[in-house]
Structure formats: structure tokens, C-alpha cells
Design an enzyme around this catalytic site. Structure first.
Site, PDB file in Angstrom:
ATOM      1  N   CYS A 115       0.813  -1.223   0.000  1.00  0.00           N
ATOM      2  CA  CYS A 115       0.000   0.000   0.000  1.00  0.00           C
ATOM      3  C   CYS A 115       0.847   1.273   0.000  1.00  0.00           C
ATOM      4  CB  CYS A 115      -0.952  -0.016   1.184  1.00  0.00           C
ATOM      5  SG  CYS A 115      -2.085  -1.414   1.100  1.00  0.00           S
ATOM      6  N   HIS A 258      -3.535   7.002   2.169  1.00  0.00           N
ATOM      7  CA  HIS A 258      -3.887   5.669   1.694  1.00  0.00           C
ATOM      8  C   HIS A 258      -5.264   5.295   2.249  1.00  0.00           C
ATOM      9  CE1 HIS A 258      -3.898   1.545   0.657  1.00  0.00           C
ATOM     10  NE2 HIS A 258      -3.780   1.134   1.907  1.00  0.00           N
ATOM     11  N   ASN A 288      -9.987  -0.730  -0.631  1.00  0.00           N
ATOM     12  CA  ASN A 288      -8.533  -0.551  -0.612  1.00  0.00           C
ATOM     13  C   ASN A 288      -7.962  -1.131  -1.904  1.00  0.00           C
ATOM     14  OD1 ASN A 288      -5.802  -0.692  -0.184  1.00  0.00           O
ATOM     15  ND2 ASN A 288      -5.923  -1.561   1.875  1.00  0.00           N
TER      16      ASN A 288
HETATM   17  O1  UT7 Z   1      -3.760  -1.375   3.440  1.00  0.00           O
HETATM   18  C1  UT7 Z   1      -3.000  -2.279   4.193  1.00  0.00           C
HETATM   19  C2  UT7 Z   1      -3.163  -2.034   5.582  1.00  0.00           C
HETATM   20  N1  UT7 Z   1      -4.382  -2.660   6.076  1.00  0.00           N
HETATM   21  C3  UT7 Z   1      -5.082  -2.021   6.987  1.00  0.00           C
HETATM   22  O2  UT7 Z   1      -4.776  -0.909   7.314  1.00  0.00           O
HETATM   23  C4  UT7 Z   1      -6.244  -2.768   7.632  1.00  0.00           C
HETATM   24  C5  UT7 Z   1      -6.224  -2.507   9.102  1.00  0.00           C
HETATM   25  N2  UT7 Z   1      -7.259  -3.223   9.847  1.00  0.00           N
HETATM   26  C6  UT7 Z   1      -8.565  -2.947   9.729  1.00  0.00           C
HETATM   27  O3  UT7 Z   1      -8.964  -2.154   8.923  1.00  0.00           O
HETATM   28  C7  UT7 Z   1      -9.507  -3.620  10.681  1.00  0.00           C
HETATM   29  O4  UT7 Z   1      -8.769  -4.306  11.677  1.00  0.00           O
HETATM   30  C8  UT7 Z   1     -10.488  -4.601  10.008  1.00  0.00           C
HETATM   31  C9  UT7 Z   1     -11.496  -3.844   9.185  1.00  0.00           C
HETATM   32  C10 UT7 Z   1      -9.741  -5.607   9.141  1.00  0.00           C
HETATM   33  C11 UT7 Z   1     -11.266  -5.384  11.080  1.00  0.00           C
HETATM   34  O5  UT7 Z   1     -11.948  -4.462  11.924  1.00  0.00           O
HETATM   35  P1  UT7 Z   1     -11.861  -4.613  13.496  1.00  0.00           P
HETATM   36  O6  UT7 Z   1     -12.697  -3.551  14.058  1.00  0.00           O
HETATM   37  O7  UT7 Z   1     -10.402  -4.635  13.861  1.00  0.00           O
HETATM   38  O8  UT7 Z   1     -12.557  -5.990  13.747  1.00  0.00           O
HETATM   39  P2  UT7 Z   1     -11.984  -7.268  14.473  1.00  0.00           P
HETATM   40  O9  UT7 Z   1     -10.988  -7.954  13.608  1.00  0.00           O
HETATM   41  O10 UT7 Z   1     -11.602  -6.920  15.869  1.00  0.00           O
HETATM   42  O11 UT7 Z   1     -13.288  -8.156  14.535  1.00  0.00           O
HETATM   43  C12 UT7 Z   1     -14.407  -7.777  15.351  1.00  0.00           C
HETATM   44  C13 UT7 Z   1     -15.525  -8.774  15.126  1.00  0.00           C
HETATM   45  C14 UT7 Z   1     -15.088 -10.215  15.227  1.00  0.00           C
HETATM   46  O12 UT7 Z   1     -16.118 -10.954  15.810  1.00  0.00           O
HETATM   47  P3  UT7 Z   1     -16.061 -11.375  17.352  1.00  0.00           P
HETATM   48  O13 UT7 Z   1     -14.813 -12.182  17.512  1.00  0.00           O
HETATM   49  O14 UT7 Z   1     -16.012 -10.070  18.113  1.00  0.00           O
HETATM   50  O15 UT7 Z   1     -17.320 -12.127  17.549  1.00  0.00           O
HETATM   51  C15 UT7 Z   1     -14.934 -10.635  13.781  1.00  0.00           C
HETATM   52  O16 UT7 Z   1     -15.107 -12.012  13.611  1.00  0.00           O
HETATM   53  O17 UT7 Z   1     -16.049  -8.594  13.800  1.00  0.00           O
HETATM   54  C16 UT7 Z   1     -16.048  -9.852  13.130  1.00  0.00           C
HETATM   55  N3  UT7 Z   1     -15.840  -9.631  11.714  1.00  0.00           N
HETATM   56  C17 UT7 Z   1     -16.859  -9.422  10.862  1.00  0.00           C
HETATM   57  N4  UT7 Z   1     -18.185  -9.360  11.035  1.00  0.00           N
HETATM   58  C18 UT7 Z   1     -18.960  -9.131   9.956  1.00  0.00           C
HETATM   59  C19 UT7 Z   1     -14.683  -9.570  11.030  1.00  0.00           C
HETATM   60  N5  UT7 Z   1     -14.930  -9.328   9.732  1.00  0.00           N
HETATM   61  C20 UT7 Z   1     -16.276  -9.229   9.600  1.00  0.00           C
HETATM   62  C21 UT7 Z   1     -17.123  -9.000   8.508  1.00  0.00           C
HETATM   63  N6  UT7 Z   1     -18.440  -8.943   8.731  1.00  0.00           N
HETATM   64  N7  UT7 Z   1     -16.645  -8.794   7.262  1.00  0.00           N
END
Ligand code: UT7
Length: 333
Positions: A115, A258, A288
């Protein structure tokens, strides 16, 4: 050789016509529109059609930039393709683009910084022009992320889209005094490599029936780790590049960050004390696109009348690697 001031003189983009909405994704994985919008800011993303590869999108973006500037492919000295989704491991996608464009006088190479690819490409292109060695560098960020996404993994497949953007960097003339490249600060931190990667297909884990069965040719991410690093690093690098050039956030006409997650952008903008009108956010319609986010966002800003000649622009990125960077340019057209 005479040292020259590098200026960006043209911008062209390509986003494939097919759109994949959050509602489409609801039918593919266990997710929902509200979660995706709230946690990422993404509503839809563009997906390349079968048969279209990264070089094809790169060529379309490059042609748009050349046309805007009234240049022919022969006017280009160097082609830098920033991508993590090359058509194949080799030959370099830069060679494929050079051939498709018919840029007979160019040399070039691929740049792998995920990225942060485009901001590293701009820095490299600026240095090549500044040295006086080259007059015109075509920097292209292009990624076909849909080809390396696991559409059974809801934590990654909802995030990314496909697209390409190209900028032309040229040596400025005396009338361009005060415009163009100002400064760049970059950092890589390989200790974060495990948090965002595509494990198989290289020399460490060559393709085999096991790697395919194990879904190792897809993006793997530990989102929270990357998120925390991104928020901290975007702020730190922006602050560094501003302060060492005697600027404050108030001086920035437009921050073009980004586009990985709207919450990362909002947090960075707030910590810097930027007003919303100083920050470009277009993640909602592209997701992204990895190396293509900066040119796509710059194009949208121009289309909306938010980016004009003389504006102080701050680019900022964080990506897999980790790679990160922040750059200041005075927009030149
Ligand atoms: O460009 C390269 C660099 N990349 C980035 O900058 C990405 C950085 N990270 C992020 O943007 C975020 O961490 C994500 C969008 C990937 C994830 O968001 P989050 O708020 O960190 O969610 P999480 O991973 O803590 O997950 C929270 C909950 C989980 O469920 P439980 O364990 O709390 O029951 C996940 O299983 O959300 C769940 N979850 C989803 N639910 C519905 C994860 N993905 C999804 C989904 N739909 N697509």
C-alpha cells in the site's frame, strides 16, 4: 547534468466497470452492509473482469495520463509499476506495460511496497528527475487484489478492490518555480511482516497442491495489529515531514491518505488537527486498491474542485511490510 525540480504534470486512472457491493458480499460470506460500512467506510469496490490483469489496468491509466498531458509513449524515459499483484513473477509488469504502451525509449522496473507502493514510486521518480538523469517518469500504481483474495475469509475479502492510477513526473521549467516535490519521509519495519502477507508462491513456499489446498496464495491479515500500527505511523510520519519543512497541519490544503480503513484516516486527521475538508476520503466507492489509492483519491479531489495548482498536498501511507511514508508536494497544474 543539471539538477531539476520534479513536478507532477498529469494524472490518469482506471477502475474496472464491474462493481461488487457490500450487499453482493452478503451473499458470498457471513457479513453485512452495516458492519462493513461502520468498521471500514467501504460500500463498494470495483472488480477486474476475467482476462484483465494488472498490466491492462496500468496501461489504461497510463494512456489517460499521457492524453491529458498531450504526450506520446515515446516521451516517457522511465516506467515504475508499483504493485503486489504483477501479471506474473517475471517478466516485470513494467516490461509488459512498456510493450503494450509502445514506450520505445523507456526503461523501468516494478516496485513492491504494497500500500506504500505509489508514494515510494513518486519518491523514486522524483529522485530520478531531480538528478537530471531523466526528464519524464511514469509512476503507476496498479493492483488486481481480487485475484489474491480469499472470498471465504470475511475479514479480508470485504476490504480490497481493483484499480490503477498513473502520474507523470517531469522536470519543471522556471515558470514552475515553487511547485512540485518538497520532501518525503519513509520507513520500513519488517518485524510487522507476518501481520499482512500472501504466504505462498515465492521461494519460501513455492506453489504446490498443499499450498493451494491450504489457501496460502491469498491475503492473510491480522487486522487489529495492522490497524494500530497504521494509526500511529501515519500520524508520526505526517508530523515529521511537516515539522522538518517548517509547516503545520494548518498549511496543508489537502491530505491524500492511503485508503485502507476510514477509521484509520479519521483518527490520523483528528490527531493532526485537520478539518474534514482537508482530508480526501473515497474508500466508500473503491475499497482498498493497494497501490492505486493515492492517484484515485487525487483524481476524485480534482474532479470535486478540491485540488488546485499551488496547493500543498500531503500524501501518507502504511502498508504490508510494514512499509510507510509521508510526502509533501506543491500541486503543479
Ligand atoms: O492497506 C494495508 C493495511 N491494512 C489495513 O490498514 C487494515 C487494518 N485493519 C482494519 O482495517 C480492521 O482491523 C479490520 C477492518 C480488518 C477489522 O476491523 P476490526 O474492528 O479490527 O474488527 P476485528 O478484527 O476486531 O473483529 C471484530 C468482530 C469479530 O467478531 P467477534 O470475535 O467479536 O465475535 C470478527 O469475527 O467482527 C467480526 N468480523 C466481521 N463481522 C462481519 C470480522 N470481519 C467481519 C465481517 N463482517 N466482514
Amino acid at each position: 547534468m543539471r539538477a531539476c525540480q520534479p513536478i507532477i504534470t498529469a494524472l490518469g486512472c482506471y477502475a474496472p466497470p464491474q462493481v461488487l457491493t457490500n450487499f453482493d458480499l452478503e451473499k458470498i460470506v457471513s457479513t453485512n452492509n452495516d458492519w462493513i460500512v461502520e468498521r471500514t467506510g467501504i460500500s463498494e469496490r470495483h472488480i477486474a473482469g476475467a482476462g484483465m490483469a494488472t498490466s491492462d489496468m496500468a496501461v489504461l491509466a497510463a494512456r489517460a495520463a499521457l492524453e491529458q498531458r498531450g504526450l506520446s509513449p515515446d516521451d516517457i524515459d522511465v516506467i515504475i509499476i508499483c504493485t503486489v499483484t504483477p501479471d506474473m513473477l517475471f517478466p516485470a509488469t513494467a516490461c509488459l506495460v512498456q510493450d503494450q504502451l509502445g514506450a520505445k525509449k523507456a526503461w523501468g522496473f516494478d516496485l513492491s511496497a504494497a500500500c506504500s507502493g505509489f508514494i515510494y514510486g513518486l519518491q523514486t521518480g522524483a529522485a530520478l528527475v531531480k538528478s537530471g538523469a531523466h526528464r519524464r517518469v511514469l509512476v503507476i500504481g496498479a493492483d488486481t487484489m481480487s485475484r489474491i483474495l480469499d472470498y471465504t475469509d470475511r475479514s479480508t475479502c470485504i476490504l480490497f478492490g481493483d484499480g490503477a492510477g498513473a502520474m507523470i513526473i517531469e522536470a519543471g521549467t522556471p515558470e514552475d518555480s515553487g511547485l512540485g516535490f518538497i520532501d518525503f519521509v519513509g520507513e520500513i519495519d519488517g518485524s510487522g511482516g507476518d501481520f499482512l502477507k500472501m504466504p505462498a508462491g515465492g521461494s519460501r513456499m513455492p506453489a504446490s497442491a498443499e499450498t493451494v489446498e491450504g489457501r496460502q496464495h491469498f491475503v492473510k491479515q491480522q487486522g487489529q495489529q495492522v490497524f494500530k500500527y497504521a494509526v500511529r505511523q501515519m500520524f508520526d510520519l505526517c508530523e515529521t515531514v511537516l515539522s522538518r519543512n517548517g509547516f503545520t497541519p494548518k498549511d496543508v490544503a489537502l491530505m491524500i491518505p492511503h485508503q485502507a480503513n476510514r477509521r484509520i484516516i479519521d483518527a490520523t486527521g483528528e490527531r493532526l488537527g485537520l478539518r474534514p475538508d482537508q482530508v480526501v476520503i473515497d474508500i466508500g466507492k473503491y475499497g482498498n486498491t493497494t497501490a492505486a489509492t493515492l492517484p484515485l483519491a487525487a483524481r476524485d479531489a480534482i474532479a470535486d474542485g478540491r485540488l488546485k495548482k499551488g496547493d500543498l498536498v500531503m500524501f501518507a501511507t502504511v502498508g504490508a511490510g510494514y512499509t510507510s511514508g509521508a510526502a509533501l508536494w506543491r500541486w503543479a497544474y
